[in-house]
Design a protein around this motif. Structure first.
Motif, PDB file in Angstrom:
ATOM      1  N   GLY A  42       0.795  -1.140  -0.030  1.00  0.00           N
ATOM      2  CA  GLY A  42       0.078  -0.059   0.040  1.00  0.00           C
ATOM      3  C   GLY A  42       0.963   1.148  -0.036  1.00  0.00           C
ATOM      4  O   GLY A  42       0.259   2.165  -0.087  1.00  0.00           O
ATOM      5  N   THR A  43       2.145   1.143   0.140  1.00  0.00           N
ATOM      6  CA  THR A  43       2.998   2.327   0.298  1.00  0.00           C
ATOM      7  C   THR A  43       3.752   2.659  -1.056  1.00  0.00           C
ATOM      8  O   THR A  43       3.924   3.545  -1.545  1.00  0.00           O
ATOM      9  N   ILE A  44       4.227   1.133  -1.549  1.00  0.00           N
ATOM     10  CA  ILE A  44       4.898   1.169  -3.035  1.00  0.00           C
ATOM     11  C   ILE A  44       3.837   1.247  -4.147  1.00  0.00           C
ATOM     12  O   ILE A  44       3.149  -0.009  -4.053  1.00  0.00           O
ATOM     13  N   PRO A  45       3.410   2.200  -4.616  1.00  0.00           N
ATOM     14  CA  PRO A  45       2.382   2.196  -5.790  1.00  0.00           C
ATOM     15  C   PRO A  45       2.694   1.104  -6.769  1.00  0.00           C
ATOM     16  O   PRO A  45       3.758   0.872  -7.159  1.00  0.00           O
ATOM     17  N   GLU A  46       1.486   0.491  -7.279  1.00  0.00           N
ATOM     18  CA  GLU A  46       1.652  -0.402  -8.301  1.00  0.00           C
ATOM     19  C   GLU A  46       2.329   0.022  -9.743  1.00  0.00           C
ATOM     20  O   GLU A  46       2.891  -0.663 -10.643  1.00  0.00           O
ATOM     21  N   SER A  47       2.192   1.331  -9.957  1.00  0.00           N
ATOM     22  CA  SER A  47       2.825   2.136 -10.958  1.00  0.00           C
ATOM     23  C   SER A  47       4.413   2.294 -10.899  1.00  0.00           C
ATOM     24  O   SER A  47       4.874   3.028 -11.676  1.00  0.00           O
ATOM     25  N   THR A  48       4.917   1.975  -9.938  1.00  0.00           N
ATOM     26  CA  THR A  48       6.217   1.934  -9.509  1.00  0.00           C
ATOM     27  C   THR A  48       7.194   1.295 -10.896  1.00  0.00           C
ATOM     28  O   THR A  48       6.770   0.123 -11.204  1.00  0.00           O
ATOM     29  N   THR A  49       7.988   2.126 -11.363  1.00  0.00           N
ATOM     30  CA  THR A  49       8.819   1.833 -12.407  1.00  0.00           C
ATOM     31  C   THR A  49      10.242   1.801 -12.505  1.00  0.00           C
ATOM     32  O   THR A  49      10.722   2.866 -11.626  1.00  0.00           O
ATOM     33  N   PHE A  50      10.923   0.721 -12.896  1.00  0.00           N
ATOM     34  CA  PHE A  50      12.675   1.046 -12.994  1.00  0.00           C
ATOM     35  C   PHE A  50      12.747   0.772 -14.393  1.00  0.00           C
ATOM     36  O   PHE A  50      12.106  -0.018 -14.986  1.00  0.00           O
ATOM     37  N   THR A  51      14.119   1.132 -14.727  1.00  0.00           N
ATOM     38  CA  THR A  51      14.487   1.250 -16.304  1.00  0.00           C
ATOM     39  C   THR A  51      15.774   0.373 -16.205  1.00  0.00           C
ATOM     40  O   THR A  51      16.639   0.782 -15.511  1.00  0.00           O
ATOM     41  N   LEU A  52      15.853  -0.443 -17.058  1.00  0.00           N
ATOM     42  CA  LEU A  52      17.313  -1.460 -17.415  1.00  0.00           C
ATOM     43  C   LEU A  52      18.278  -0.283 -17.699  1.00  0.00           C
ATOM     44  O   LEU A  52      17.902   0.628 -18.701  1.00  0.00           O
ATOM     45  N   SER A  53      19.561  -0.328 -16.874  1.00  0.00           N
ATOM     46  CA  SER A  53      20.403   0.422 -17.192  1.00  0.00           C
ATOM     47  C   SER A  53      21.180   0.007 -18.433  1.00  0.00           C
ATOM     48  O   SER A  53      21.514  -1.053 -18.754  1.00  0.00           O
ATOM     49  N   GLU A  54      21.796   1.294 -19.058  1.00  0.00           N
ATOM     50  CA  GLU A  54      22.771   1.181 -20.117  1.00  0.00           C
ATOM     51  C   GLU A  54      23.880   0.296 -19.916  1.00  0.00           C
ATOM     52  O   GLU A  54      24.542  -0.450 -20.534  1.00  0.00           O
ATOM     53  N   GLU A  55      24.356   0.145 -18.644  1.00  0.00           N
ATOM     54  CA  GLU A  55      25.699  -0.281 -17.987  1.00  0.00           C
ATOM     55  C   GLU A  55      25.466  -1.897 -18.036  1.00  0.00           C
ATOM     56  O   GLU A  55      26.653  -2.617 -18.063  1.00  0.00           O
ATOM     57  N   GLY A  56      24.247  -2.240 -18.055  1.00  0.00           N
ATOM     58  CA  GLY A  56      24.019  -3.526 -17.747  1.00  0.00           C
ATOM     59  C   GLY A  56      24.085  -4.262 -19.250  1.00  0.00           C
ATOM     60  O   GLY A  56      23.888  -3.865 -20.216  1.00  0.00           O
ATOM     61  N   GLY A  57      24.042  -5.722 -19.194  1.00  0.00           N
ATOM     62  CA  GLY A  57      24.021  -6.609 -20.265  1.00  0.00           C
ATOM     63  C   GLY A  57      22.524  -6.402 -20.777  1.00  0.00           C
ATOM     64  O   GLY A  57      21.604  -5.613 -20.401  1.00  0.00           O
ATOM     65  N   ASP A  58      22.268  -7.525 -21.960  1.00  0.00           N
ATOM     66  CA  ASP A  58      20.822  -7.454 -22.257  1.00  0.00           C
ATOM     67  C   ASP A  58      19.988  -8.555 -21.972  1.00  0.00           C
ATOM     68  O   ASP A  58      18.934  -9.143 -22.243  1.00  0.00           O
ATOM     69  N   MET A  59      20.660  -9.569 -20.963  1.00  0.00           N
ATOM     70  CA  MET A  59      19.947 -10.864 -20.639  1.00  0.00           C
ATOM     71  C   MET A  59      19.031 -10.570 -19.354  1.00  0.00           C
ATOM     72  O   MET A  59      19.609 -10.471 -18.107  1.00  0.00           O
ATOM     73  N   LEU A  60      17.706 -10.255 -19.651  1.00  0.00           N
ATOM     74  CA  LEU A  60      16.918 -10.121 -18.305  1.00  0.00           C
ATOM     75  C   LEU A  60      16.342 -11.310 -17.756  1.00  0.00           C
ATOM     76  O   LEU A  60      16.064 -12.282 -18.484  1.00  0.00           O
ATOM     77  N   CYS A  61      16.658 -11.533 -16.383  1.00  0.00           N
ATOM     78  CA  CYS A  61      16.597 -12.936 -15.645  1.00  0.00           C
ATOM     79  C   CYS A  61      15.522 -12.925 -14.986  1.00  0.00           C
ATOM     80  O   CYS A  61      14.734 -11.767 -14.672  1.00  0.00           O
ATOM     81  N   ASP A  62      15.149 -13.925 -14.278  1.00  0.00           N
ATOM     82  CA  ASP A  62      14.030 -14.177 -13.147  1.00  0.00           C
ATOM     83  C   ASP A  62      14.305 -13.808 -12.185  1.00  0.00           C
ATOM     84  O   ASP A  62      13.426 -13.032 -11.217  1.00  0.00           O
ATOM     85  N   PHE A  63      15.803 -13.336 -11.618  1.00  0.00           N
ATOM     86  CA  PHE A  63      16.287 -12.619 -10.610  1.00  0.00           C
ATOM     87  C   PHE A  63      16.856 -11.452 -11.165  1.00  0.00           C
ATOM     88  O   PHE A  63      17.982 -11.608 -11.527  1.00  0.00           O
ATOM     89  N   VAL A  64      16.323 -10.315 -10.809  1.00  0.00           N
ATOM     90  CA  VAL A  64      16.718  -9.100 -11.618  1.00  0.00           C
ATOM     91  C   VAL A  64      17.897  -8.414 -10.825  1.00  0.00           C
ATOM     92  O   VAL A  64      17.619  -8.049  -9.815  1.00  0.00           O
ATOM     93  N   GLU A  65      19.018  -8.369 -11.407  1.00  0.00           N
ATOM     94  CA  GLU A  65      20.033  -7.738 -10.741  1.00  0.00           C
ATOM     95  C   GLU A  65      19.922  -6.314 -10.552  1.00  0.00           C
ATOM     96  O   GLU A  65      19.627  -5.599 -11.528  1.00  0.00           O
ATOM     97  N   ASN A  66      20.356  -5.685  -9.373  1.00  0.00           N
ATOM     98  CA  ASN A  66      20.188  -4.461  -9.053  1.00  0.00           C
ATOM     99  C   ASN A  66      21.284  -3.879  -8.178  1.00  0.00           C
ATOM    100  O   ASN A  66      21.696  -4.814  -7.470  1.00  0.00           O
ATOM    101  N   THR A  67      21.546  -2.756  -8.136  1.00  0.00           N
ATOM    102  CA  THR A  67      22.682  -2.165  -7.354  1.00  0.00           C
ATOM    103  C   THR A  67      22.019  -1.778  -5.781  1.00  0.00           C
ATOM    104  O   THR A  67      22.891  -1.350  -5.205  1.00  0.00           O
ATOM    105  N   SER A  68      20.770  -2.071  -5.622  1.00  0.00           N
ATOM    106  CA  SER A  68      20.146  -1.489  -4.393  1.00  0.00           C
ATOM    107  C   SER A  68      19.815  -2.901  -3.195  1.00  0.00           C
ATOM    108  O   SER A  68      19.379  -2.421  -2.144  1.00  0.00           O
ATOM    109  N   GLY A  69      20.430  -3.778  -3.599  1.00  0.00           N
ATOM    110  CA  GLY A  69      20.270  -5.043  -2.749  1.00  0.00           C
ATOM    111  C   GLY A  69      18.907  -5.399  -2.523  1.00  0.00           C
ATOM    112  O   GLY A  69      18.422  -5.847  -1.494  1.00  0.00           O
ATOM    113  N   THR A  70      17.983  -5.127  -3.473  1.00  0.00           N
ATOM    114  CA  THR A  70      16.550  -5.551  -3.592  1.00  0.00           C
ATOM    115  C   THR A  70      16.558  -7.104  -4.061  1.00  0.00           C
ATOM    116  O   THR A  70      16.820  -7.082  -5.111  1.00  0.00           O
ATOM    117  N   LEU A  71      15.501  -7.694  -3.728  1.00  0.00           N
ATOM    118  CA  LEU A  71      15.200  -8.928  -4.552  1.00  0.00           C
ATOM    119  C   LEU A  71      13.916  -8.813  -5.272  1.00  0.00           C
ATOM    120  O   LEU A  71      12.910  -8.136  -4.865  1.00  0.00           O
TER     121      LEU A  71
END
Length: 196
Positions: A42-71
Motif C-alpha cells: 500500500g506504500t509502494i504504488p503498482e505504478s512503480t517503474t524501474f528502467t534497465l541500465s545502459e551499463e548492464g547486459g541484455d539478458m533479463l533474468c528471473d532474478f533481476v540484478e540491481n545495485t540496491s540490494g533488493t530482491l
C-alpha cells in the motif's frame, strides 16, 4: 543439514551479460524501510517503474540484478517461490513495472520480494563485519556464517536480524529454484565474500 552449507546469501551477479537496474532506491519512496524488511504493502504504488541500465547486459533474468540490494523477481520466479512456501504474512510481493533501455514498458510483470522475518543468527566469531565502536551496532557484513541453531526450522528465506539488508536463503530452496531453471539466481556459500 551441515551447518556450513545449510544457508547461503544472495549476492550481486558478476555476469556482465545480465541486465541491471540502477534506479531502484531512487524510485521507491520508502527505500530504507524496504532494506529493513518493514511492511510496505500500500506504500509502494503498482505504478512503480524501474528502467534497465545502459551499463548492464541484455539478458533479463528471473532474478533481476540491481545495485540496491533488493530482491526483484519475474512472475515465474514468484510462482516458484510461492510453490516452495514463500507466502503468507512473512513475505510481501510488491508489483513493479520494468522498462527496457529505450524506456519502453515490458509486458511481463515483476515483483519486489520483501521478506519480513528477521533472524539474529550471525556467528560473530566466524563472520566478517563492521560494527560501530560506540554502540556495537552492525554497519555492514562482508562474510556471513549463520548459527543454524538460531534459525526456526520452517524458515527458508529471511533477513539477517543484525543487518536486515542481507537476505539469507536455505540451501534446499536454492536447489528447488535451480531445478526450476530460473535465471539470474546468484548466491554465495557461508564464509565467502558477498556484495548486496
Amino acid at each position: 543439514m551441515n551447518n556450513e552449507t545449510a544457508y547461503q546469501v544472495f549476492s550481486i551477479n558478476p555476469d556482465p551479460r545480465v541486465a541491471l537496474l540502477r534506479d531502484v532506491s531512487a524510485n521507491v519512496p520508502d527505500y530504507m524501510q524496504l532494506t529493513d524488511g518493514i511492511p510496505l504493502k500500500g506504500t509502494i504504488p503498482e505504478s512503480t517503474t524501474f528502467t534497465l541500465s545502459e551499463e548492464g547486459g541484455d539478458m533479463l533474468c528471473d532474478f533481476v540484478e540491481n545495485t540496491s540490494g533488493t530482491l526483484i523477481v519475474s512472475s515465474r520466479a514468484r510462482e516458484a517461490l510461492e510453490t516452495e512456501g514463500i507466502t503468507g504474512d512473512d513475505f510481501e510481493y510488491l508489483p513493479v513495472t520494468l522498462k527496457d533501455k529505450r524506456g519502453r514498458a515490458l509486458k511481463s510483470r515483476f515483483y519486489i520480494v520483501n521478506p519480513l522475518q528477521k533472524v539474529e543468527c550471525m556467528d560473530r566469531e566466524r563472520s566478517e563485519f563492521s560494527a560501530s565502536a560506540r554502540t556495537d551496532k552492525i554497519l555492514s557484513v562482508q562474510q556471513l556464517v549463520v548459527r543454524q541453531d538460531m534459525v526456526p526450522a520452517r524458515l527458508k528465506l529471511f533477513r539477517l536480524g543484525e543487518w536486515p539488508r542481507v537476505i539469507v536463503i536455505r540451501l534446499d530452496l536454492v536447489q528447488r529454484l535451480q531445478e526450476a531453471q530460473l535465471t539470474g539466481l546468484f548466491v554465495v556459500e557461508q564464509g565467502e565474500d558477498f556484495i548486496w
